[in-house]
Design an enzyme around this catalytic site. Structure first.
Site, PDB file in Angstrom:
ATOM      1  CB  SER A  23     -12.467  45.109 -30.686  1.00 32.99           C
ATOM      2  OG  SER A  23     -12.948  44.001 -31.420  1.00 32.99           O
ATOM      3  CG  ASP A 269     -17.914  38.981 -27.298  1.00 34.26           C
ATOM      4  OD1 ASP A 269     -17.297  38.321 -28.150  1.00 34.26           O
ATOM      5  OD2 ASP A 269     -17.583  40.139 -26.967  1.00 34.26           O
ATOM      6  CG  HIS A 272     -14.201  40.993 -27.938  1.00 32.90           C
ATOM      7  ND1 HIS A 272     -15.449  41.169 -28.531  1.00 32.90           N
ATOM      8  CD2 HIS A 272     -13.340  41.773 -28.625  1.00 32.90           C
ATOM      9  CE1 HIS A 272     -15.329  42.027 -29.527  1.00 32.90           C
ATOM     10  NE2 HIS A 272     -14.064  42.403 -29.615  1.00 32.90           N
TER      11      HIS A 272
END
Length: 294
Positions: A23, A269, A272
């Site tokens: 990702s 998070d 990312h």
């Protein structure tokens, strides 16, 4: 930015640029799409999200910029991007053709594989195959298994890609910012609330990045003599504690609820990256290599 996008579009005319990995590599693909789309009329571009392949098509240039989900590069039990949150991750380090068949005809290949290796110091290696229903495995030290995978990847490139025509890149380790004490903020909660980079450039950084894996990539590239350009993005990214999606991320396709945002220790998070942001810098490196290719 539009000038750069137009230059890159000319280099991509009639070609395929394919990102392969996890990702974070999808994050870099999204950054590249954002860079290019600014120079393309709305009616001349299409965006199709799929599993495992997502494609951005640029009609007037007969070009595509694609992302293929393969977090370990080789076959694993985490290969379904719609159902990959598996704690007991198992790989087949010598099995790559199932994925590789989808990479063969790209003109530019950008690989990564890192964050999925970081759950534990060891990785489970399957005895037999998934097709046989085998669930017996060996546990192997992370860097040893990683080298086996990278040697399988290098061999696949040598046997299946015309390396005189296809440009291949490997993006290095993307750090996480989970421990605020590393940047002398013991009261912080991971990257939540961070608004500025680490400014002390002389500070010794230890974000928990396993730099042995970067050494493995360099070793495999050097010993196999494959013409792969390593994009070493780790150190520059480690200073950017402020650049993650943090509480403005999504979980299972949905934005965080107010209750989740109130619990940054669980839901921030710090893996990312925001866009615009750090992956744009990685793509500046990639852009320079592609533009300079004769």
């Amino acid at each position: 930015m539009r000038f750069k996008a137009r230059l890159l579009l000319e280099k991509l005319r009639g070609k395929k640029l394919l990102f392969v990995g996890d990702s974070v590599n999808r994050n870099q693909w999204e950054s590249m799409v954002c860079l290019l789309q600014s120079a393309i009329p709305l009616e001349k571009k299409t965006w199709k999200m799929g599993a495992p392949l997502s494609v951005f098509t640029i009609q007037d240039y007969n070009a595509t910029v694609e992302f293929y989900w393969s977090p370990f590069l080789v076959e694993s039990n985490s290969d379904d991007p719609r159902n990959h949150s598996i704690s007991n991750r198992i790989i087949m380090p010598e099995s790559i053709s199932k994925h590789g068949i989808h990479w063969q005809h790209a003109d530019f290949l950008v690989f990564n594989s890192y964050i999925w290796w970081m759950n534990s110091p060891t990785i489970k290696v399957l005895q037999g195959t998934f097709d046989e229903g085998s669930m017996k495995y060996d546990e192997i030290q992370r860097s040893i298994a990683y080298e086996r995978v990278l040697r399988t990847w290098a061999q696949w490139l040598q046997q299946n890609v015309n390396l005189n025509l296809t440009s291949v890149f490997f993006t290095g380790m993307s750090p996480v910012h989970q421990e605020s004490s590393v940047w002398n903020d013991p009261d912080g909660i991971a990257c939540a609330g961070e608004t500025t980079p680490i400014s002390n450039m002389s500070m010794a950084l230890d974000m928990g990045t396993d730099r042995r894996l970067l050494d493995v990539v360099a070793k495999v590239i050097n010993t196999t003599k494959i013409p792969v350009k390593l994009l070493d993005v780790t150190t520059l990214s480690e200073y950017r504690k402020d650049a993650h999606t943090s509480l403005y991320s999504i979980r299972q396709g949905k934005l965080l609820t107010p209750e989740q945002k109130a619990d940054p220790a669980t839901y921030a998070d710090c893996l990312h990256w925001c866009l615009p942001g750090v992956p744009d810098t990685w793509n500046e490196f990639l852009y320079t290599h592609i533009i300079s290719k004769s």
